[in-house]
Write an enzyme that holds these catalytic residues in place. Structure first.
Site, mmCIF file in Angstrom:
data_model
loop_
_atom_site.group_PDB
_atom_site.id
_atom_site.type_symbol
_atom_site.label_atom_id
_atom_site.label_comp_id
_atom_site.label_asym_id
_atom_site.label_seq_id
_atom_site.Cartn_x
_atom_site.Cartn_y
_atom_site.Cartn_z
ATOM 1 N N ASN A 116 14.836 8.252 0.337
ATOM 2 C CA ASN A 116 14.202 7.061 0.895
ATOM 3 C C ASN A 116 14.289 5.929 -0.119
ATOM 4 O O ASN A 116 13.872 6.095 -1.262
ATOM 5 C CB ASN A 116 12.715 7.327 1.164
ATOM 6 N N GLU A 128 18.225 -1.037 11.011
ATOM 7 C CA GLU A 128 16.761 -1.094 10.953
ATOM 8 C C GLU A 128 16.312 -1.927 9.750
ATOM 9 O O GLU A 128 15.383 -2.729 9.848
ATOM 10 C CB GLU A 128 16.197 0.324 10.845
ATOM 11 N N ARG A 141 3.720 6.604 7.481
ATOM 12 C CA ARG A 141 3.772 8.061 7.662
ATOM 13 C C ARG A 141 2.941 8.723 6.568
ATOM 14 O O ARG A 141 2.904 8.255 5.435
ATOM 15 C CB ARG A 141 5.231 8.504 7.560
#
Length: 175
Positions: free
Chosen positions: A87, A123, A23
């Site tokens: 994050n 994930e 990203r």
């Protein structure tokens, strides 16, 4: 080592463990820049996903990156309070092109009332197997989840009461 200057516009790029771009945030204003900490601000900035999808952030945010910790914190300033999105990823690296880090999937979302939740564990486990994260990375990330949790509970660093006020005012001055 290259360091961006205050008021400079930089890109932020996150990658995955396999080296692929994940990203890109196109424009962030540098509010503070030292060898250890970079604080930036942005509002309605273009974000480009690895698959080419594009979107624009909806609110102002203050971004905190540290060279010693395996996390970064995006503090989003919304009508109903400050939300922090943390994050788990490598400490930042920066060059003339962008501030960069490797995103390791795990995130912590902090709500205005101080509650927080660890996100994306499934994930993380999937990518850990697929990309063969070494055990050392797993240990580092779990340690940093603990460090981050203590920072949140102790209102340290980007979670301190005055942090947003100080850096958002500086952002408004610079933009």
């Amino acid at each position: 080592m290259y360091l961006p200057k205050e008021k400079e516009i930089i890109q932020i790029k996150s990658y995955k463990h396999n080296g692929k771009l994940h990203r890109t945030w196109k424009k962030t204003v540098v509010l503070k820049s030292t060898e250890n900490i970079i604080i930036g601000g942005n509002d309605h900035t273009l974000v480009v996903e690895a698959d080419g999808r594009k979107w624009v952030t909806r609110e102002p945010s203050i971004c905190y990156f540290h060279s010693d910790y395996w996390f970064n914190v995006i503090s989003m300033i919304r009508e109903d309070g400050i939300y922090h999105y943390c994050n788990l990823g490598t400490p930042f690296a920066v060059d003339e092109q962008a501030l960069k880090y490797i995103d390791y999937d795990l995130d912590i979302k902090v709500f205005p009332d101080g509650r927080f939740h660890l996100l994306d564990e499934g994930e993380y486990e999937q990518h850990r197997r697929q990309m063969k994260y070494p055990d050392s990375i797993d240990r580092i990330l779990k340690t940093n989840v603990d460090v981050l949790s203590h920072w949140i509970l102790d209102k340290k660093g980007p979670f301190s009461p005055d942090y947003i006020d100080i850096w958002y005012e500086k952002y408004k001055e610079y933009r």
